[in-house]
Design a protein around this motif. Structure first.
Motif, PDB file in Angstrom:
ATOM      1  N   LEU A  36       0.358  -1.125   0.031  1.00  0.00           N
ATOM      2  CA  LEU A  36      -0.534  -0.387   0.363  1.00  0.00           C
ATOM      3  C   LEU A  36       0.633   1.670   0.402  1.00  0.00           C
ATOM      4  O   LEU A  36       0.349   2.211   0.214  1.00  0.00           O
ATOM      5  N   PHE A  37       1.746   1.224   0.385  1.00  0.00           N
ATOM      6  CA  PHE A  37       2.974   2.348   0.304  1.00  0.00           C
ATOM      7  C   PHE A  37       3.052   3.079  -0.636  1.00  0.00           C
ATOM      8  O   PHE A  37       3.245   3.762  -1.432  1.00  0.00           O
ATOM      9  N   PHE A  38       3.708   1.735  -1.812  1.00  0.00           N
ATOM     10  CA  PHE A  38       3.967   2.720  -3.442  1.00  0.00           C
ATOM     11  C   PHE A  38       2.361   2.832  -3.582  1.00  0.00           C
ATOM     12  O   PHE A  38       2.546   2.791  -5.048  1.00  0.00           O
ATOM     13  N   LEU A  39       1.585   2.159  -3.229  1.00  0.00           N
ATOM     14  CA  LEU A  39       0.614   3.126  -4.124  1.00  0.00           C
ATOM     15  C   LEU A  39      -0.144   4.861  -3.572  1.00  0.00           C
ATOM     16  O   LEU A  39      -0.142   5.944  -3.834  1.00  0.00           O
ATOM     17  N   CYS A  40      -0.177   4.616  -2.029  1.00  0.00           N
ATOM     18  CA  CYS A  40      -0.150   5.733  -1.467  1.00  0.00           C
ATOM     19  C   CYS A  40       1.725   6.716  -1.382  1.00  0.00           C
ATOM     20  O   CYS A  40       0.829   8.419  -1.919  1.00  0.00           O
ATOM     21  N   VAL A  41       2.331   7.275  -1.267  1.00  0.00           N
ATOM     22  CA  VAL A  41       3.356   7.427  -1.552  1.00  0.00           C
ATOM     23  C   VAL A  41       4.180   8.129  -3.400  1.00  0.00           C
ATOM     24  O   VAL A  41       3.616   9.273  -2.903  1.00  0.00           O
ATOM     25  N   PRO A  42       4.314   7.278  -3.977  1.00  0.00           N
ATOM     26  CA  PRO A  42       4.634   7.745  -4.954  1.00  0.00           C
ATOM     27  C   PRO A  42       3.211   9.145  -5.872  1.00  0.00           C
ATOM     28  O   PRO A  42       3.375   9.916  -6.234  1.00  0.00           O
ATOM     29  N   TYR A  43       1.535   8.552  -5.215  1.00  0.00           N
ATOM     30  CA  TYR A  43       0.393   9.414  -5.553  1.00  0.00           C
ATOM     31  C   TYR A  43       1.074  10.967  -4.631  1.00  0.00           C
ATOM     32  O   TYR A  43       0.509  12.511  -5.293  1.00  0.00           O
ATOM     33  N   SER A  44       1.278  10.679  -3.602  1.00  0.00           N
ATOM     34  CA  SER A  44       1.598  11.797  -3.074  1.00  0.00           C
ATOM     35  C   SER A  44       2.554  12.644  -3.017  1.00  0.00           C
ATOM     36  O   SER A  44       2.270  14.005  -3.408  1.00  0.00           O
ATOM     37  N   CYS A  45       3.777  12.392  -3.508  1.00  0.00           N
ATOM     38  CA  CYS A  45       4.536  12.578  -3.947  1.00  0.00           C
ATOM     39  C   CYS A  45       4.003  13.633  -5.283  1.00  0.00           C
ATOM     40  O   CYS A  45       4.416  14.640  -5.704  1.00  0.00           O
ATOM     41  N   VAL A  46       3.149  12.670  -5.913  1.00  0.00           N
ATOM     42  CA  VAL A  46       2.862  13.787  -7.657  1.00  0.00           C
ATOM     43  C   VAL A  46       2.323  14.407  -7.666  1.00  0.00           C
ATOM     44  O   VAL A  46       1.857  15.398  -8.140  1.00  0.00           O
ATOM     45  N   PHE A  47       1.134  14.253  -6.139  1.00  0.00           N
ATOM     46  CA  PHE A  47      -0.236  15.000  -5.936  1.00  0.00           C
ATOM     47  C   PHE A  47       0.987  16.070  -5.815  1.00  0.00           C
ATOM     48  O   PHE A  47       0.509  17.743  -5.994  1.00  0.00           O
ATOM     49  N   ILE A  48       1.518  16.528  -4.498  1.00  0.00           N
ATOM     50  CA  ILE A  48       2.853  17.649  -4.409  1.00  0.00           C
ATOM     51  C   ILE A  48       2.879  18.255  -5.182  1.00  0.00           C
ATOM     52  O   ILE A  48       3.083  19.755  -5.669  1.00  0.00           O
ATOM     53  N   TYR A  49       4.174  17.397  -6.226  1.00  0.00           N
ATOM     54  CA  TYR A  49       4.361  18.057  -7.797  1.00  0.00           C
ATOM     55  C   TYR A  49       3.176  18.559  -8.357  1.00  0.00           C
ATOM     56  O   TYR A  49       3.715  20.308  -9.020  1.00  0.00           O
ATOM     57  N   GLU A  50       2.117  17.791  -8.500  1.00  0.00           N
ATOM     58  CA  GLU A  50       1.142  18.972  -9.413  1.00  0.00           C
ATOM     59  C   GLU A  50       0.381  19.804  -8.733  1.00  0.00           C
ATOM     60  O   GLU A  50       0.418  21.473  -9.427  1.00  0.00           O
ATOM     61  N   VAL A  51       0.583  19.954  -7.229  1.00  0.00           N
ATOM     62  CA  VAL A  51      -0.671  21.711  -6.536  1.00  0.00           C
ATOM     63  C   VAL A  51       0.661  22.517  -6.533  1.00  0.00           C
ATOM     64  O   VAL A  51       0.559  23.679  -6.925  1.00  0.00           O
ATOM     65  N   MET A  52       1.985  22.261  -6.396  1.00  0.00           N
ATOM     66  CA  MET A  52       3.189  23.283  -6.659  1.00  0.00           C
ATOM     67  C   MET A  52       2.924  23.799  -8.492  1.00  0.00           C
ATOM     68  O   MET A  52       3.289  25.391  -8.069  1.00  0.00           O
ATOM     69  N   ASN A  53       2.906  23.146  -8.734  1.00  0.00           N
ATOM     70  CA  ASN A  53       3.094  23.386 -10.195  1.00  0.00           C
ATOM     71  C   ASN A  53       1.619  24.323 -10.536  1.00  0.00           C
ATOM     72  O   ASN A  53       1.468  25.436 -11.017  1.00  0.00           O
ATOM     73  N   ALA A  54       0.485  24.439 -10.174  1.00  0.00           N
ATOM     74  CA  ALA A  54      -0.810  25.060  -9.985  1.00  0.00           C
ATOM     75  C   ALA A  54      -0.391  25.947  -9.215  1.00  0.00           C
ATOM     76  O   ALA A  54      -1.366  27.501  -9.406  1.00  0.00           O
ATOM     77  N   TYR A  55       0.137  26.023  -8.195  1.00  0.00           N
ATOM     78  CA  TYR A  55       0.129  27.001  -6.936  1.00  0.00           C
ATOM     79  C   TYR A  55       1.526  28.371  -7.249  1.00  0.00           C
ATOM     80  O   TYR A  55       0.844  29.751  -6.580  1.00  0.00           O
ATOM     81  N   VAL A  56       2.249  27.582  -7.832  1.00  0.00           N
ATOM     82  CA  VAL A  56       3.864  28.564  -7.063  1.00  0.00           C
ATOM     83  C   VAL A  56       3.734  28.765  -9.524  1.00  0.00           C
ATOM     84  O   VAL A  56       4.360  27.813 -10.175  1.00  0.00           O
ATOM     85  N   ASN A  57       3.151  30.244  -9.235  1.00  0.00           N
ATOM     86  CA  ASN A  57       4.033  30.548 -10.728  1.00  0.00           C
ATOM     87  C   ASN A  57       4.899  30.632 -11.045  1.00  0.00           C
ATOM     88  O   ASN A  57       5.339  30.195 -12.151  1.00  0.00           O
ATOM     89  N   ARG A  58       5.996  31.414 -11.045  1.00  0.00           N
ATOM     90  CA  ARG A  58       6.909  31.078 -11.013  1.00  0.00           C
ATOM     91  C   ARG A  58       7.969  29.984 -10.831  1.00  0.00           C
ATOM     92  O   ARG A  58       7.914  29.465  -9.779  1.00  0.00           O
ATOM     93  N   ASP A  59       8.742  29.435 -11.946  1.00  0.00           N
ATOM     94  CA  ASP A  59       9.703  28.268 -12.075  1.00  0.00           C
ATOM     95  C   ASP A  59      11.037  28.779 -11.185  1.00  0.00           C
ATOM     96  O   ASP A  59      12.084  29.136 -11.534  1.00  0.00           O
TER      97      ASP A  59
END
Length: 190
Positions: A36-59
């Motif tokens: 279950l770790f391999f379902l939750c952790v990669p999903y959570s990390c990718v979610f963090i990546y996508e949220v940061m792309n959406a809310y942090v406008n500047r690279d």
């Protein structure tokens, strides 16, 4: 990929699980919780990546992405050379090295800066959770197979592992997203 790696390393005694802290339900030789770790952790990390792309406008790290990749590659290579006889170190640093070089110089991932920023943010919950499971210990690491350098109770190699665990799905997601956009563009021109 990571589950197969986990099964192999468990079978080889590179790490093991404390039966006191797991349910006792196994899939092959892995506790259900580890799968279950391999379902939750990669999903959570990718979610963090996508949220940061959406809310942090500047690279924020955009101009530094390639330099960070070179630094990570050098550290990974040094780890592989110095600890070539430590399976956990060699595999973690080697996979991290291969993925970072591929992402930077072959795939030419255009969001390296954004990825590294998300990686640093992802390290916070990753290290908290990893600290709990290695501190209790739920997961026991065979120090004969790693550097023996710890961040609290966490093998240093887990930082390479976290980077790989995040980079691989982000690259796959970017690849499939790009192909979909290409397909849509091609259909619009026809």
């Amino acid at each position: 990929f990571f589950i197969a790696w986990d099964m192999l390393f468990t079978a080889q005694g590179i790490w093991s699980f404390n039966s006191r802290y797991v349910l006792g339900i196994t899939i092959y030789n892995l506790p259900l919780e580890e799968v279950l770790f391999f379902l939750c952790v990669p999903y959570s990390c990718v979610f963090i990546y996508e949220v940061m792309n959406a809310y942090v406008n500047r690279d924020v790290l955009g101009g530094c992405g390639k330099r960070i990749s070179i630094l990570v590659s050098v550290l990974s290579l040094i780890s592989c050379v110095l600890y070539y006889d430590k399976t956990y170190t060699l595999v973690n640093a080697g996979i991290c090295l291969a993925l970072v070089l591929y992402a930077t110089f072959i795939y030419k991932f255009r969001n390296l800066g954004r990825f590294y920023l998300a990686f640093v943010v992802s390290l916070v919950p990753f290290l908290i959770c990893d600290g709990l499971i290695t501190g209790l210990p739920i997961v026991w690491y065979n120090d004969a197979e790693n550097m023996g350098i710890r961040i609290y109770s966490i093998p240093l190699e887990d930082v390479f592992y976290c980077l790989s665990l995040l980079l691989l799905p982000v690259l796959l997601m970017d690849f499939f997203k790009s192909r979909k956009e290409e397909h849509i563009t091609n259909n619009q021109h026809q």
